[in-house]
Scaffold this active site. Sequence first.
Site, mmCIF file in Angstrom:
data_model
loop_
_atom_site.group_PDB
_atom_site.id
_atom_site.type_symbol
_atom_site.label_atom_id
_atom_site.label_comp_id
_atom_site.label_asym_id
_atom_site.label_seq_id
_atom_site.Cartn_x
_atom_site.Cartn_y
_atom_site.Cartn_z
ATOM 1 N N GLY A 1 -5.122 -4.077 -8.024
ATOM 2 C CA GLY A 1 -6.426 -3.228 -7.807
ATOM 3 C C GLY A 1 -6.052 -1.877 -7.193
ATOM 4 O O GLY A 1 -6.644 -0.837 -7.490
ATOM 5 N N ARG B 1 -13.112 -7.144 -11.419
ATOM 6 C CA ARG B 1 -13.271 -6.550 -10.003
ATOM 7 C C ARG B 1 -14.281 -5.148 -10.221
ATOM 8 O O ARG B 1 -14.257 -4.461 -11.308
ATOM 9 C CB ARG B 1 -12.146 -6.182 -9.414
ATOM 10 N N ARG C 1 -12.565 -14.565 -2.432
ATOM 11 C CA ARG C 1 -11.850 -15.155 -1.318
ATOM 12 C C ARG C 1 -12.418 -15.933 -0.330
ATOM 13 O O ARG C 1 -12.194 -17.111 0.415
ATOM 14 C CB ARG C 1 -10.832 -14.107 -0.491
ATOM 15 N N ASP D 1 -6.912 -8.173 4.202
ATOM 16 C CA ASP D 1 -6.274 -8.932 3.164
ATOM 17 C C ASP D 1 -5.696 -10.397 4.045
ATOM 18 O O ASP D 1 -4.824 -11.127 3.505
ATOM 19 C CB ASP D 1 -4.843 -8.378 2.950
ATOM 20 N N GLN E 1 -9.461 1.941 -0.856
ATOM 21 C CA GLN E 1 -8.741 2.548 -2.198
ATOM 22 C C GLN E 1 -9.815 3.467 -2.606
ATOM 23 O O GLN E 1 -9.320 4.409 -3.366
ATOM 24 C CB GLN E 1 -9.122 1.161 -2.966
ATOM 25 N N SER F 1 0.826 -1.214 0.170
ATOM 26 C CA SER F 1 0.011 0.173 -0.127
ATOM 27 C C SER F 1 0.871 1.288 0.023
ATOM 28 O O SER F 1 0.590 2.140 -0.555
ATOM 29 C CB SER F 1 -0.878 -0.203 1.174
ATOM 30 N N ARG G 1 1.592 4.065 -3.083
ATOM 31 C CA ARG G 1 1.332 5.622 -2.793
ATOM 32 C C ARG G 1 2.614 6.442 -2.811
ATOM 33 O O ARG G 1 2.508 7.679 -3.238
ATOM 34 C CB ARG G 1 0.784 5.591 -1.472
HETATM 35 C C1 S3P Z 1 -5.620 -1.463 -0.223
HETATM 36 C C2 S3P Z 1 -6.962 -1.572 0.576
HETATM 37 C C3 S3P Z 1 -7.678 -2.784 0.398
HETATM 38 C C4 S3P Z 1 -6.810 -3.962 0.689
HETATM 39 C C5 S3P Z 1 -5.674 -3.736 -0.612
HETATM 40 C C6 S3P Z 1 -4.872 -2.568 -0.436
HETATM 41 C C7 S3P Z 1 -4.926 -0.161 -0.331
HETATM 42 O O1 S3P Z 1 -8.512 -2.778 -0.238
HETATM 43 O O2 S3P Z 1 -7.604 -5.080 0.420
HETATM 44 O O3 S3P Z 1 -4.863 -4.951 -0.471
HETATM 45 O O4 S3P Z 1 -3.709 -0.109 -0.456
HETATM 46 O O5 S3P Z 1 -5.797 1.016 -0.070
HETATM 47 P P1 S3P Z 1 -10.055 -2.001 -0.108
HETATM 48 O O6 S3P Z 1 -9.833 -0.684 -0.135
HETATM 49 O O7 S3P Z 1 -10.677 -2.456 -1.308
HETATM 50 O O8 S3P Z 1 -10.873 -2.746 1.081
#
Ligand code: S3P
Length: 443
Positions: free
Chosen positions: A101, A129, A358, A327, A176, A29, A33
């Site tokens: 994602g 997705r 999952r 996760d 996200q 994450s 960023r």
């Molecule tokens: C993430 C947020 C989560 C997580 C993903 C990473 C992020 O997803 O499952 O692996 O870096 O903001 P969601 O925001 O869809 O829950």
Amino acid sequence: MNRVNGVRKGVSQPVAALYGTAAVPGDKSASHRALMLGGLAVGETRIEGLLEGEDVLRTAAAMRAMGCEVETLGSGAWRVVGVGVGGLAEPEDVLDMGNAGTAARLLMGVLAGHNMTVFLTGDASLRSRPMARVSTPLQMMGAQFITREAGRLPLAIVGAADPVPIEYRLPVPSAQVKSAILLAGLSAPGETTVIEPEATRDHTERMLCHFGATVRTETAEDGAGRITLVGQPELAATDIVVPRDISSAAFPIVAGLITNEASISLPCVGLNPHRSGLLVTLREMGAKIEETNARDVAGEPVADLVVTSGPLSGVTVPAARAPSMIDEYPILAVAAAFAEGDTRMCGLGELRVKESDRLATVRDGLVANGVDVTIEGDDLIVRGRPGAVPGGGVVEARHDHRIAMSFLVMGVGTADPVGVDDMSPIDTSFPGFLLLMNELGAS
Ligand code: S3P
């Protein structure tokens, strides 16, 4: 290990003991960023400890395709020369985000604030997705989208010429979605506010402040979080140290807990309170996980961990904890198979829209290995049998790195080996996983 047409089958053999140090890679994450904000800052940002997994390399390539200088200096050190908020250039080709994602959704936010046309796609998993959860608020800010059914990729985005700041209440607890809105808000005049009824990871907020933006986090009257970004800041290039990823550390941690004899040290693991729900849960189950040398790096809390093996008991994991360990449910379900009694994991609807469904992949993998497991509504219930988990099955990874790793970890403690039909997704988040596990004594 067998390799057929890019598919890598794997088998994990039961072992008696695991010992050593697990220096897991940088946080995924934070890595996405750091590259995005480095690209939106003015000047040169140096990043240490960047995760060099496929997902993050997609973000690096996308930022490069839009005019940022992004280069590796070796061993996780990277240099990004940013173009300033609003300064990205239209990429000449489709941006292929692979399995990532987080990269796709956060970039949609960045792009919503740039008045240019960009096409985004991804692999079969990412193309399936839901993206409407991101495009809906971004449309309110002035971006236009053409997408497949239900907002899915491939999609085209035309960023707003004059982005409008919004106040938006998240319909799903998603960092996200929150991050995409805040990143779009960078280009909007005035204040952009996201209201989150359930707190989610706050890396974007912390890193925006680290780059010099103003972000306020308040609590609304109903207890929800109110996160407000002051738009059109000048982001200043800075240095960033990426903590090691708690979501990757989860695999050697659980491996240590389910092996007869184990002591594993994990240095400098990111312990953001919105990420460390797994540690809370494992400790409730009786796990011995010591935390020392707590400190902050670049605005994020970290500590060194030591995990030792020992008996686990089943627990009920409340739905409210889900965002802080979203996760980690696949690997927690594996730990639960080795615990005395039932573990009920509540409120896991969001797991259905991760890299795979999952809830289904975890259930199918556990069933294939002789574990008693059921799904009731959005709850997953695992009935543990310490010392008597059969194994012997082959698990379908379904393009999902965390499924592949979770079941390879399971094989260290089962009676018979556990197979995984495709280990190739592991490289998206944890290159070096096999080597690290084998150096601890796994096979
Ligand atoms: C993430 C947020 C989560 C997580 C993903 C990473 C992020 O997803 O499952 O692996 O870096 O903001 P969601 O925001 O869809 O829950």
